[in-house]
Design a protein around this motif. Sequence first.
Motif, PDB file in Angstrom:
ATOM      1  N   LEU A 150      -0.596  -4.438   3.920  1.00 41.95           N
ATOM      2  CA  LEU A 150      -0.900  -4.709   2.516  1.00 41.95           C
ATOM      3  C   LEU A 150      -2.140  -3.954   2.062  1.00 41.95           C
ATOM      4  O   LEU A 150      -2.211  -3.479   0.926  1.00 41.95           O
ATOM      5  CB  LEU A 150      -1.102  -6.209   2.305  1.00 41.95           C
ATOM      6  CG  LEU A 150       0.152  -7.086   2.356  1.00 41.95           C
ATOM      7  CD1 LEU A 150      -0.220  -8.548   2.183  1.00 41.95           C
ATOM      8  CD2 LEU A 150       1.156  -6.671   1.298  1.00 41.95           C
ATOM      9  N   SER A 151      -3.133  -3.858   2.943  1.00 39.80           N
ATOM     10  CA  SER A 151      -4.376  -3.181   2.571  1.00 39.80           C
ATOM     11  C   SER A 151      -4.397  -1.709   2.979  1.00 39.80           C
ATOM     12  O   SER A 151      -5.110  -0.917   2.378  1.00 39.80           O
ATOM     13  CB  SER A 151      -5.573  -3.900   3.215  1.00 39.80           C
ATOM     14  OG  SER A 151      -5.429  -3.941   4.614  1.00 39.80           O
ATOM     15  N   LYS A 152      -3.615  -1.334   3.988  1.00 34.35           N
ATOM     16  CA  LYS A 152      -3.618   0.058   4.459  1.00 34.35           C
ATOM     17  C   LYS A 152      -2.518   0.862   3.789  1.00 34.35           C
ATOM     18  O   LYS A 152      -2.781   1.770   2.991  1.00 34.35           O
ATOM     19  CB  LYS A 152      -3.462   0.081   5.977  1.00 34.35           C
ATOM     20  CG  LYS A 152      -4.672  -0.489   6.712  1.00 34.35           C
ATOM     21  CD  LYS A 152      -4.482  -0.431   8.219  1.00 34.35           C
ATOM     22  CE  LYS A 152      -5.683  -1.002   8.959  1.00 34.35           C
ATOM     23  NZ  LYS A 152      -5.487  -0.980  10.425  1.00 34.35           N
ATOM     24  N   ASP A 153      -1.265   0.535   4.102  1.00 30.55           N
ATOM     25  CA  ASP A 153      -0.146   1.317   3.563  1.00 30.55           C
ATOM     26  C   ASP A 153      -0.015   1.166   2.052  1.00 30.55           C
ATOM     27  O   ASP A 153       0.268   2.128   1.345  1.00 30.55           O
ATOM     28  CB  ASP A 153       1.165   0.907   4.244  1.00 30.55           C
ATOM     29  CG  ASP A 153       1.127   1.146   5.746  1.00 30.55           C
ATOM     30  OD1 ASP A 153       0.260   1.928   6.172  1.00 30.55           O
ATOM     31  OD2 ASP A 153       1.934   0.569   6.477  1.00 30.55           O
ATOM     32  N   ARG A 154      -0.202  -0.067   1.538  1.00 32.22           N
ATOM     33  CA  ARG A 154      -0.003  -0.331   0.107  1.00 32.22           C
ATOM     34  C   ARG A 154      -1.320  -0.528  -0.625  1.00 32.22           C
ATOM     35  O   ARG A 154      -1.356  -1.122  -1.700  1.00 32.22           O
ATOM     36  CB  ARG A 154       0.898  -1.554  -0.064  1.00 32.22           C
ATOM     37  CG  ARG A 154       2.244  -1.366   0.621  1.00 32.22           C
ATOM     38  CD  ARG A 154       3.123  -2.568   0.508  1.00 32.22           C
ATOM     39  NE  ARG A 154       4.333  -2.407   1.309  1.00 32.22           N
ATOM     40  CZ  ARG A 154       5.256  -3.346   1.482  1.00 32.22           C
ATOM     41  NH1 ARG A 154       5.113  -4.519   0.904  1.00 32.22           N
ATOM     42  NH2 ARG A 154       6.316  -3.122   2.238  1.00 32.22           N
ATOM     43  N   GLY A 155      -2.397  -0.062  -0.025  1.00 31.13           N
ATOM     44  CA  GLY A 155      -3.716  -0.181  -0.649  1.00 31.13           C
ATOM     45  C   GLY A 155      -3.806   0.456  -2.020  1.00 31.13           C
ATOM     46  O   GLY A 155      -4.332  -0.156  -2.961  1.00 31.13           O
ATOM     47  N   PRO A 156      -3.289   1.701  -2.194  1.00 26.23           N
ATOM     48  CA  PRO A 156      -3.350   2.312  -3.529  1.00 26.23           C
ATOM     49  C   PRO A 156      -2.593   1.525  -4.596  1.00 26.23           C
ATOM     50  O   PRO A 156      -2.929   1.585  -5.771  1.00 26.23           O
ATOM     51  CB  PRO A 156      -2.708   3.690  -3.315  1.00 26.23           C
ATOM     52  CG  PRO A 156      -2.919   3.986  -1.868  1.00 26.23           C
ATOM     53  CD  PRO A 156      -2.810   2.652  -1.177  1.00 26.23           C
ATOM     54  N   LEU A 157      -1.565   0.775  -4.185  1.00 27.14           N
ATOM     55  CA  LEU A 157      -0.774   0.001  -5.147  1.00 27.14           C
ATOM     56  C   LEU A 157      -1.402  -1.365  -5.426  1.00 27.14           C
ATOM     57  O   LEU A 157      -1.545  -1.772  -6.587  1.00 27.14           O
ATOM     58  CB  LEU A 157       0.651  -0.184  -4.624  1.00 27.14           C
ATOM     59  CG  LEU A 157       1.592  -1.044  -5.468  1.00 27.14           C
ATOM     60  CD1 LEU A 157       1.832  -0.386  -6.827  1.00 27.14           C
ATOM     61  CD2 LEU A 157       2.907  -1.268  -4.745  1.00 27.14           C
ATOM     62  N   LEU A 158      -1.796  -2.073  -4.366  1.00 26.70           N
ATOM     63  CA  LEU A 158      -2.294  -3.443  -4.516  1.00 26.70           C
ATOM     64  C   LEU A 158      -3.812  -3.526  -4.590  1.00 26.70           C
ATOM     65  O   LEU A 158      -4.347  -4.553  -5.004  1.00 26.70           O
ATOM     66  CB  LEU A 158      -1.801  -4.298  -3.341  1.00 26.70           C
ATOM     67  CG  LEU A 158      -0.282  -4.427  -3.197  1.00 26.70           C
ATOM     68  CD1 LEU A 158       0.064  -5.222  -1.954  1.00 26.70           C
ATOM     69  CD2 LEU A 158       0.330  -5.084  -4.424  1.00 26.70           C
ATOM     70  N   GLY A 159      -4.512  -2.452  -4.171  1.00 19.27           N
ATOM     71  CA  GLY A 159      -5.966  -2.490  -4.174  1.00 19.27           C
ATOM     72  C   GLY A 159      -6.501  -3.429  -3.103  1.00 19.27           C
ATOM     73  O   GLY A 159      -5.854  -3.697  -2.092  1.00 19.27           O
ATOM     74  N   ARG A 160      -7.685  -3.955  -3.334  1.00 17.26           N
ATOM     75  CA  ARG A 160      -8.311  -4.881  -2.383  1.00 17.26           C
ATOM     76  C   ARG A 160      -8.539  -6.220  -3.062  1.00 17.26           C
ATOM     77  O   ARG A 160      -9.610  -6.827  -2.947  1.00 17.26           O
ATOM     78  CB  ARG A 160      -9.621  -4.294  -1.859  1.00 17.26           C
ATOM     79  CG  ARG A 160      -9.457  -2.941  -1.185  1.00 17.26           C
ATOM     80  CD  ARG A 160     -10.767  -2.382  -0.686  1.00 17.26           C
ATOM     81  NE  ARG A 160     -11.307  -3.128   0.429  1.00 17.26           N
ATOM     82  CZ  ARG A 160     -12.491  -2.880   0.980  1.00 17.26           C
ATOM     83  NH1 ARG A 160     -13.256  -1.910   0.478  1.00 17.26           N
ATOM     84  NH2 ARG A 160     -12.922  -3.593   1.996  1.00 17.26           N
ATOM     85  N   GLY A 161      -7.522  -6.665  -3.785  1.00 14.15           N
ATOM     86  CA  GLY A 161      -7.622  -7.923  -4.518  1.00 14.15           C
ATOM     87  C   GLY A 161      -7.287  -9.119  -3.659  1.00 14.15           C
ATOM     88  O   GLY A 161      -7.156  -9.039  -2.439  1.00 14.15           O
ATOM     89  N   ILE A 162      -7.092 -10.256  -4.321  1.00 13.02           N
ATOM     90  CA  ILE A 162      -6.894 -11.524  -3.614  1.00 13.02           C
ATOM     91  C   ILE A 162      -5.537 -11.583  -2.912  1.00 13.02           C
ATOM     92  O   ILE A 162      -5.354 -12.326  -1.949  1.00 13.02           O
ATOM     93  CB  ILE A 162      -7.061 -12.702  -4.600  1.00 13.02           C
ATOM     94  CG1 ILE A 162      -7.308 -14.002  -3.842  1.00 13.02           C
ATOM     95  CG2 ILE A 162      -5.845 -12.796  -5.524  1.00 13.02           C
ATOM     96  CD1 ILE A 162      -7.786 -15.117  -4.714  1.00 13.02           C
ATOM     97  N   LEU A 163      -4.563 -10.776  -3.371  1.00 12.66           N
ATOM     98  CA  LEU A 163      -3.237 -10.800  -2.763  1.00 12.66           C
ATOM     99  C   LEU A 163      -3.195 -10.078  -1.420  1.00 12.66           C
ATOM    100  O   LEU A 163      -2.442 -10.469  -0.534  1.00 12.66           O
ATOM    101  CB  LEU A 163      -2.206 -10.175  -3.710  1.00 12.66           C
ATOM    102  CG  LEU A 163      -1.908 -10.933  -4.993  1.00 12.66           C
ATOM    103  CD1 LEU A 163      -0.934 -10.151  -5.839  1.00 12.66           C
ATOM    104  CD2 LEU A 163      -1.349 -12.321  -4.686  1.00 12.66           C
ATOM    105  N   SER A 164      -3.970  -9.034  -1.279  1.00 10.30           N
ATOM    106  CA  SER A 164      -3.870  -8.191  -0.088  1.00 10.30           C
ATOM    107  C   SER A 164      -5.059  -8.297   0.853  1.00 10.30           C
ATOM    108  O   SER A 164      -5.012  -7.763   1.957  1.00 10.30           O
ATOM    109  CB  SER A 164      -3.708  -6.722  -0.503  1.00 10.30           C
ATOM    110  OG  SER A 164      -4.820  -6.303  -1.278  1.00 10.30           O
ATOM    111  N   SER A 165      -6.125  -8.972   0.440  1.00 10.34           N
ATOM    112  CA  SER A 165      -7.345  -8.973   1.244  1.00 10.34           C
ATOM    113  C   SER A 165      -7.474 -10.251   2.063  1.00 10.34           C
ATOM    114  O   SER A 165      -6.765 -11.239   1.851  1.00 10.34           O
ATOM    115  CB  SER A 165      -8.575  -8.811   0.344  1.00 10.34           C
ATOM    116  OG  SER A 165      -8.635  -9.866  -0.592  1.00 10.34           O
TER     117      SER A 165
END
Length: 204
Positions: A150-165
Motif C-alpha cells: 500500500l505504501s510502496k507499490d501504490r504510494g504514488p496513488l494512495l500517498g502516506r495517508g491514514i488508509l495506507s500508513s
Amino acid sequence: MEAKPILMAKIILSVVVGGFIVLLVHLFNLLILKPKLLRAKLQRQGIRGPSPSFLFGNMPEMKRIQLHSTPKTTSTSTTKEHVSKSDHPVAIAHNWPSTLFPHLERWRNECGPIFLYSTGNIQLLCITNPEMVKEISLCTSLSLGKPSYLSKDRGPLLGRGILSSSGPIWADQSKIIAPELYIDKVKVGLWLFIISCFLAYRSH
C-alpha cells in the motif's frame, strides 16, 4: 594460454548458473512458499476460504463470479427504468456491497464472516463481523498490519495517508482527521450530503 579462456568461460558459466538458481529460489519463496506458509498459519486458527489457483490466486474466480452477476444487475436496472417511467417511486436498494463485490458476498456465505482469499501472491483477510471490526478499531497498537504494497507499490496513488500508513505516520494522520469526525460536524456534513443527493436526483 589456452587454459585461461576455458577457465574464464567456466567461471562466467558458474556465475550465470548460480545467479539463475538464486533467482529461482527467490521467486519460489516469494510466489509460492511465503504465501502458502501464511495461508497455512491462518488456516490453523480456523480461518478458511476459497482455494487459490497457481500464481493468480482467486482472481480467475473473482472474474467468473463478477460475470455471472452482471446479467442480474442489468435486469435490475431495466426494471428500475420501467418503474420510473410508469411514475412510481423507485425503491432505493442498500445492498450495494453484493453488487460491487459479489465474490465477497458469496465467500462470506460459504466460509463465514471471517475468511481468507488471495490476489496473486497477496493473501487478504476479509472481516465482515461488526464486533470483530469494532475490536480491531479499539486496538491501541500503532502496528496495524497494513501491507507494505500500500505504501510502496501504490504510494504514488494512495500517498502516506491514514488508509495506507501505519505506526507514527498513522498516529499523526489520525490526529488531523479526528476533529472532522466529531458528532456536530458529522451532522452538518450529513445534511449537506442529503441536500446534494436530492439536488442530483432532481436534476435527472
